[in-house]
Write an enzyme that holds these catalytic residues in place. Structure first.
Site, PDB file in Angstrom:
ATOM      1  N   ARG A   1       0.818  -1.218   0.000  1.00 54.14           N
ATOM      2  CA  ARG A   1       0.000   0.000   0.000  1.00 54.14           C
ATOM      3  C   ARG A   1       0.849   1.263   0.000  1.00 54.14           C
ATOM      4  O   ARG A   1       0.471   2.277  -0.594  1.00 54.14           O
ATOM      5  CB  ARG A   1      -0.964  -0.005   1.195  1.00 54.14           C
ATOM      6  CG  ARG A   1      -2.156  -0.936   0.984  1.00 54.14           C
ATOM      7  CD  ARG A   1      -3.141  -0.892   2.124  1.00 54.14           C
ATOM      8  NE  ARG A   1      -4.343  -1.660   1.793  1.00 54.14           N
ATOM      9  CZ  ARG A   1      -5.289  -1.974   2.663  1.00 54.14           C
ATOM     10  NH1 ARG A   1      -5.181  -1.579   3.920  1.00 54.14           N
ATOM     11  NH2 ARG A   1      -6.346  -2.665   2.280  1.00 54.14           N
TER      12      ARG A   1
ATOM     13  N   LYS B   1     -19.171 -17.862   1.945  1.00 52.40           N
ATOM     14  CA  LYS B   1     -20.618 -17.846   2.165  1.00 52.40           C
ATOM     15  C   LYS B   1     -21.380 -17.030   1.136  1.00 52.40           C
ATOM     16  O   LYS B   1     -20.973 -15.936   0.767  1.00 52.40           O
ATOM     17  CB  LYS B   1     -20.922 -17.301   3.563  1.00 52.40           C
ATOM     18  CG  LYS B   1     -20.402 -18.191   4.691  1.00 52.40           C
ATOM     19  CD  LYS B   1     -20.822 -17.640   6.045  1.00 52.40           C
ATOM     20  CE  LYS B   1     -20.391 -18.559   7.178  1.00 52.40           C
ATOM     21  NZ  LYS B   1     -20.825 -18.046   8.495  1.00 52.40           N
TER      22      LYS B   1
ATOM     23  N   GLY C   1      -9.220  -9.090  -0.136  1.00 56.11           N
ATOM     24  CA  GLY C   1      -8.057  -9.609   0.582  1.00 56.11           C
ATOM     25  C   GLY C   1      -7.657 -11.017   0.212  1.00 56.11           C
ATOM     26  O   GLY C   1      -6.498 -11.282  -0.128  1.00 56.11           O
TER      27      GLY C   1
ATOM     28  N   GLY D   1     -13.084  -4.218   1.613  1.00 58.27           N
ATOM     29  CA  GLY D   1     -14.495  -3.878   1.719  1.00 58.27           C
ATOM     30  C   GLY D   1     -14.961  -2.885   0.673  1.00 58.27           C
ATOM     31  O   GLY D   1     -16.071  -3.011   0.133  1.00 58.27           O
TER      32      GLY D   1
END
Length: 395
Positions: free
Chosen positions: A35, A195, A352, A375
């Site tokens: 980053r 999921k 990620g 996110g």
């Protein structure tokens, strides 16, 4: 249209730059420089154009000032990447921050203390926003990874100062806008992960945009179970069978292709090196769990990639962190990278686990664009408005 550094006059100005330094640490040292390396071009450009670069970031989830979560630990790493001195302010607002900013000359670089040492950061408190704004003349956001947060140093400052996208933010927005709004078709998406419940919005939004939707990981087990297959002891949300069938029905009605595994690598234990075998998806034993896609599924997915022009990827195909259950993800990643290198496919990936999987496959540099956001990348794919992006739009 987004405002970028091309339109900013930074010479002699105090430029508050939001970066994301929330990265892994090991014994007080930065363990992953990715980053920092991504935002280095923005920092250098502003400094070279005579701006005073004032870096802001959060780190961790402190409840107040905490030496173990101080950004003072990051200044040497930033300096090492930039190969330039980086000063540090003991606070991000107030007298200490103001004194450090006032001591700067054009081209200097200063890192402020962790913004989350103040409760006003996450609350987007007007008083905290004003205190931050007092330190700068211009606000540059180069942290797409936190763009989904309506925090003071992400969205609040844009209401106080002229605001622009940094180069990393600009690259991210251009790549993601192109892949979802103006892609070269056919467009395929790979959606993996554990999921279905965590990616319902994602599946719904992508289904309206893509030509082919490839489903992998634990999510695929839920779809297989919904079709009547036994998935043994596999990770599976049986309660979402109706939802999975509804998604498949909508895909069929709208002419979208859904690609599910046709074979799988199964084992009786979830551990590296566990004895495993390849079976058709209708032959999973009651005491076995699906941990990866099998060779026929790999071949099928690769054939889809060979006939599409654009790919967006979020989530691995199996338990890629455990050998030998990383093969499906790695082989598909290598196929996508080869097609990209040959100019036949535009590949955009993020999240990620996805980045970790692509790094493990050694193909990150051969994808068109790989987002370091987690996110924020997911919420963008879900079609949600991101506070840190909306403030950059040309009104």
């Amino acid at each position: 249209m987004f405002r970028t550094l091309d339109e900013a006059d930074v010479k002699g100005k105090r430029v508050l730059v939001r970066v994301d330094l929330n990265v892994p640490m090991d014994n007080g040292k930065v363990a992953d420089l990715t980053r920092i390396e991504r935002v280095a071009p923005t920092i250098r450009e502003i400094a070279d154009r005579g701006g005073k670069v004032i870096l802001m970031s959060h780190f961790g989830r402190p409840k107040g000032p905490d030496p173990t979560q101080s950004l003072k630990l990051f200044a040497p790493a930033i300096a090492g990447v930039l190969k330039r001195p980086v000063a540090f302010a003991e606070d991000c607002i107030g007298e200490k921050a103001a004194a450090a900013v006032n001591a700067m000359r054009p081209g200097d670089i200063l890192c402020l203390e962790n913004t989350r040492f103040h409760r006003g950061e996450e609350r987007n408190d007007p008083a905290f926003v004003a205190a931050l704004a007092a330190l700068g003349d211009i606000f540059v956001n180069d942290a797409f990874s936190v763009a989904h947060r309506a925090h003071a140093s992400v969205a609040g400052l844009a209401n106080k100062l002229p605001t622009y996208a940094g180069r990393t933010m600009q690259d991210e927005l251009q790549a993601l806008t192109k892949v979802l709004e103006t892609p070269t078709r056919p467009l395929a998406a790979i959606v993996g992960g554990a999921k279905v419940s965590t990616k319902l919005d994602l599946l719904g939004n992508l289904l309206a945009k893509v030509d082919s939707l490839v489903i992998g990981g634990g999510m695929a087990n839920t779809f297989l179970a919904a079709l009547g297959y036994s998935v043994g002891t596999s990770l599976c949300e049986h309660e979402l069978a109706l939802t999975a069938r509804d998604i498949m029905a909508k895909a069929k009605a709208s002419g979208r292709e859904i690609v599910l595994p046709v074979d799988a690598v199964v084992a009786k234990e979830f551990r590296a090196g566990a004895p495993s075998r390849v079976v058709a998806v209708d032959s999973v034993g009651r005491d076995e769990m699906i941990l990866d896609i099998g060779p026929r599924s790999i071949e099928h997915v690769c054939s889809v990639l060979a006939r599409v022009k654009t790919l967006v990827w979020n989530g691995p195909f199996g338990a890629f962190e455990l050998e030998p259950f990383d093969i499906g993800t790695i082989e598909v990643a290598e196929a996508a990278a080869e097609l990209t290198a040959a100019g036949k496919l535009v590949t955009v990936a993020g999240g990620g686990d996805t980045v970790a999987a692509l790094n493990a496959a050694g193909v990150t540099d051969r994808f068109t664009y790989v987002s370091t956001a987690g996110g924020a990348f997911l919420e963008w794919l879900e079609g949600k408005a991101l506070p840190g992006v909306e403030v950059l739009r040309v009104k």
